[in-house]
Design an enzyme around this catalytic site. Sequence first.
Site, short mmCIF file in Angstrom:
data_model
loop_
_atom_site.label_atom_id
_atom_site.label_comp_id
_atom_site.label_asym_id
_atom_site.label_seq_id
_atom_site.Cartn_x
_atom_site.Cartn_y
_atom_site.Cartn_z
N GLY A 96 0.87 -1.18 0.00
CA GLY A 96 0.00 0.00 0.00
C GLY A 96 0.90 1.22 0.00
CB CYS B 39 5.18 -3.97 -1.51
SG CYS B 39 5.76 -2.78 -2.71
NE ARG C 23 8.13 5.18 0.81
CZ ARG C 23 7.48 6.29 0.51
NH1 ARG C 23 7.95 7.47 0.86
NH2 ARG C 23 6.34 6.24 -0.14
NE ARG D 150 3.24 3.75 -5.91
CZ ARG D 150 3.13 4.20 -4.66
NH1 ARG D 150 3.96 5.10 -4.20
NH2 ARG D 150 2.18 3.75 -3.86
CG HIS E 54 2.31 -6.42 -4.31
ND1 HIS E 54 1.56 -5.94 -3.27
CD2 HIS E 54 2.99 -5.37 -4.81
CE1 HIS E 54 1.77 -4.63 -3.14
NE2 HIS E 54 2.64 -4.26 -4.06
CD GLU F 102 -0.08 -8.94 -2.12
OE1 GLU F 102 0.97 -9.58 -1.91
OE2 GLU F 102 -0.09 -7.70 -2.29
#
Length: 195
Positions: free
Chosen positions: A47, A78, A105, A136, A171, A173
């Site tokens: 997120g 992430c 980041r 990102r 990610h 998921e």
Amino acid sequence: MQTVGILTLQGDYDKHAQVLRKRNVDTRSVRYPDDLLNCDALIIPGGESTTMSKLMDHIGIRDEILTFAQTHPVMGTCAGMILMANRGGDSRVKPLGLLDITIVRNAYGRQVDSFVEEIEFKTQFGVEVIKGVFIRAPKIKSIGGNVEVLAELYNEPVFVRQGLHMATSFHPELSNSCAIHDLLISMIWEPVLAE
Ligand code: GLN
């Protein structure tokens, strides 16, 4: 039945719940300190780490997560990895310091630079190859001596574990594999082996 808590302050938490349901694992939304009671592990989803960091302190759940992490597995994906790091170099993110890693980041580029690459890693179940979705994504710039690198991309770590805790730059998921969630679930069964 095991219960995995998912931090639902912000981000793509529901995707993690969908993977865990495929494995018949119970999930619990973690938003307030008491939600951690009866959880066997915690996932901090992807997120926006700056927002999640702020919300964690606004709600007052940081200390409870740190206490929980002393005896239970925590996995970050992430933005979740950024929050689990020791160092991040962004004053808007106050990391939890659960993994001895330094993070940069957005180091793989902006939203438009998102990409998918095959990620290979070994577990007690054998060699797994999963689709790594990078959005990102943060880069791990350095790791401490107790951090195990479970997978690399372009010779840089993208999946690490330290004791009970682990994190991915990508990610899992969003892939159609449950392999990384399986590893987390296995750490609930065998916390003693996980150092
Ligand atoms: N760039 C985001 C952050 O810094 C992380 C992106 C993601 O979780 N996909 O928090």
